[in-house]
Design a protein around this motif. Structure first.
Motif, PDB file in Angstrom:
ATOM      1  N   LEU A   1      -3.312   0.536   8.414  1.00  0.00           N
ATOM      2  CA  LEU A   1      -2.603  -0.656   7.966  1.00  0.00           C
ATOM      3  C   LEU A   1      -2.113  -0.538   6.526  1.00  0.00           C
ATOM      4  CD1 LEU A   1      -4.783  -3.467   9.579  1.00  0.00           C
ATOM      5  CD2 LEU A   1      -2.641  -2.478  10.394  1.00  0.00           C
ATOM      6  N   GLU A   2      -2.200   0.671   5.961  1.00  0.00           N
ATOM      7  CA  GLU A   2      -1.705   0.903   4.612  1.00  0.00           C
ATOM      8  C   GLU A   2      -0.735   2.072   4.615  1.00  0.00           C
ATOM      9  OE1 GLU A   2      -4.546   1.097   1.536  1.00  0.00           O
ATOM     10  OE2 GLU A   2      -5.790  -0.520   2.326  1.00  0.00           O
ATOM     11  N   VAL A   3       0.160   2.074   3.656  1.00  0.00           N
ATOM     12  CA  VAL A   3       1.098   3.176   3.494  1.00  0.00           C
ATOM     13  C   VAL A   3       0.456   4.179   2.544  1.00  0.00           C
ATOM     14  CG1 VAL A   3       3.387   3.881   2.757  1.00  0.00           C
ATOM     15  CG2 VAL A   3       3.065   1.642   3.837  1.00  0.00           C
ATOM     16  N   LEU A   4       0.017   5.305   3.117  1.00  0.00           N
ATOM     17  CA  LEU A   4      -0.687   6.302   2.326  1.00  0.00           C
ATOM     18  C   LEU A   4       0.055   7.628   2.360  1.00  0.00           C
ATOM     19  CD1 LEU A   4      -4.360   5.682   3.496  1.00  0.00           C
ATOM     20  CD2 LEU A   4      -3.307   4.887   1.389  1.00  0.00           C
ATOM     21  N   GLU A   5       0.168   8.248   1.211  1.00  0.00           N
ATOM     22  CA  GLU A   5       0.703   9.596   1.147  1.00  0.00           C
ATOM     23  C   GLU A   5      -0.364  10.571   1.643  1.00  0.00           C
ATOM     24  OE1 GLU A   5       3.759  10.178   0.410  1.00  0.00           O
ATOM     25  OE2 GLU A   5       4.249   8.120  -0.204  1.00  0.00           O
ATOM     26  N   GLU A   6       0.082  11.805   1.929  1.00  0.00           N
ATOM     27  CA  GLU A   6      -0.836  12.800   2.473  1.00  0.00           C
ATOM     28  C   GLU A   6      -2.041  13.021   1.572  1.00  0.00           C
ATOM     29  OE1 GLU A   6      -2.231  15.343   5.330  1.00  0.00           O
ATOM     30  OE2 GLU A   6      -0.432  14.096   5.432  1.00  0.00           O
ATOM     31  N   GLU A   7      -1.799  13.134   0.242  1.00  0.00           N
ATOM     32  CA  GLU A   7      -2.909  13.401  -0.666  1.00  0.00           C
ATOM     33  C   GLU A   7      -3.857  12.219  -0.764  1.00  0.00           C
ATOM     34  OE1 GLU A   7       0.736  12.152  -3.087  1.00  0.00           O
ATOM     35  OE2 GLU A   7       0.254  13.543  -1.458  1.00  0.00           O
ATOM     36  N   GLU A   8      -3.349  11.005  -0.467  1.00  0.00           N
ATOM     37  CA  GLU A   8      -4.205   9.828  -0.554  1.00  0.00           C
ATOM     38  C   GLU A   8      -5.221   9.777   0.573  1.00  0.00           C
ATOM     39  OE1 GLU A   8      -2.030   6.193  -2.623  1.00  0.00           O
ATOM     40  OE2 GLU A   8      -0.849   6.966  -0.962  1.00  0.00           O
ATOM     41  N   LEU A   9      -4.906  10.427   1.708  1.00  0.00           N
ATOM     42  CA  LEU A   9      -5.848  10.458   2.806  1.00  0.00           C
ATOM     43  C   LEU A   9      -7.122  11.196   2.409  1.00  0.00           C
ATOM     44  CD1 LEU A   9      -3.503  11.188   5.847  1.00  0.00           C
ATOM     45  CD2 LEU A   9      -4.583   9.031   5.240  1.00  0.00           C
TER      46      LEU A   9
END
Length: 321
Positions: free
Chosen positions: A107-115
């Motif tokens: 439910l959030e917009v996450l960039e690859e590194e944020e995962l």
């Protein structure tokens, strides 16, 4: 009987020999470690086992509380997971404060590194819930002390604003705020000692829990002024049970005069043949845990079957064996 390949057995035997070479002489150097700590003005103290009457007088008609939290998740890998959080604050008389939360990266917009920062997000949300439970408990009850699961420093790092609120409330209400750390991950003591032994080979530091393993006598505490490297808190190391591993105890600098009676209280309320954790804190830890069965039941009841199958059912769960 489980069949194990000869190659795996050989590798395990090799690792055991290497571990023995590096860590097997710990008992022989414990006296050297103890003397080095003493030479650096480390203060060893035998804690006092307080009876019920003495503890009651010290508590003075106030209440004792403990706080712990738990996190679990659905099967799978981020972002296809739901994290379940809950925190429990409970007094010895049974009064409780609960906090709950859910989080899914879907439910959030996450960039690859944020995962890759999911562990950081979990730690932050868990700290917030535990602090909210502690704050609610202090607002509702007159407490002598409140035990927190883990170092007080991690709350200051993971939830700094809420930590300041809880800290100021504890000081205002004269409630002793105590962090109890089971897995001591600092290296403050080793950094102060001029020691060379095999455990340090290939390592920048030796953790304090490894350094002190078997060094303290049962019922003994260690305080070392030179090793107080945590901001705004004082730390002592205790061996309150027969377990040779130590625990860490953090208190606020503003409450440092209470370090010895606090440690006496922890020693007096810890099972002598247990793992070194105060019984009441261990009971809260047990009751706050979120089981896999609870997670599965909540997902089964409240997530639509199609979404569950699509988002939260890893293929490995469909194996026929």
């Amino acid at each position: 009987m489980l069949e194990v390949s000869r190659q795996l057995i050989e590798k395990m035997t090799k690792i055991d020999k290497e571990l023995q070479l590096k860590y097997g002489n710990k008992q022989k150097v414990n006296s050297t470690i103890r003397q080095s700590l003493f030479d650096k003005n480390g203060c060893f103290r035998q804690m006092e086992l307080r009876n019920f009457r003495i503890l009651s007088n010290w508590i003075g008609g106030l209440q004792i509380a403990a706080v712990d939290g738990s996190v679990n998740q659905t099967k799978g890998e981020p972002p296809h997971v739901i994290y379940f959080f809950q925190a429990l604050a409970r007094t010895l008389k049974g009064y409780e404060k609960w906090e709950f939360d859910l989080y899914t990266p879907l439910l959030e917009v996450l960039e690859e590194e944020e995962l890759e920062t999911q562990k950081r997000i979990r730690s932050k949300r868990m700290a917030e819930l535990e602090l909210l439970a502690a704050k609610a408990m202090m607002e509702d009850c007159s407490l002598k002390l409140i035990l927190m699961d883990g170092s007080l420093t991690h709350y200051a790092i993971d939830a700094p604003l809420l930590w300041q609120e809880v800290k100021q409330l504890a000081l205002h209400k004269e409630t002793l705020l105590i962090g109890v750390t089971e897995e001591v991950g600092t290296s403050f003591l080793y950094q102060e000692l001029d020691l060379e032994f095999k455990e340090a080979q290939g390592q920048q530091n030796v953790y304090d829990r490894d350094l002190l393993f078997g060094v303290l006598k049962q019922g003994e505490m260690l305080f070392m002024e030179k090793a107080q490297n945590k901001p705004h808190v004082h730390t002592a190391w205790l061996r309150p049970s027969s377990d040779p591993a130590v625990i860490g105890v953090d208190i606020l600098i503003e409450q440092k005069e209470e370090m010895e009676p606090i440690c006496d209280f922890l020693y007096s309320t810890t099972p002598k043949e247990g793992r070194g954790i105060p019984l009441f804190l261990d009971m809260v830890d047990r009751d706050v845990r979120i089981s896999d069965k609870l997670v599965e039941a909540l997902v089964e009841q409240y997530i639509q079957p199609e979404l569950k199958q699509r988002l939260f059912s890893p293929k490995r769960m469909d194996r026929l064996y």
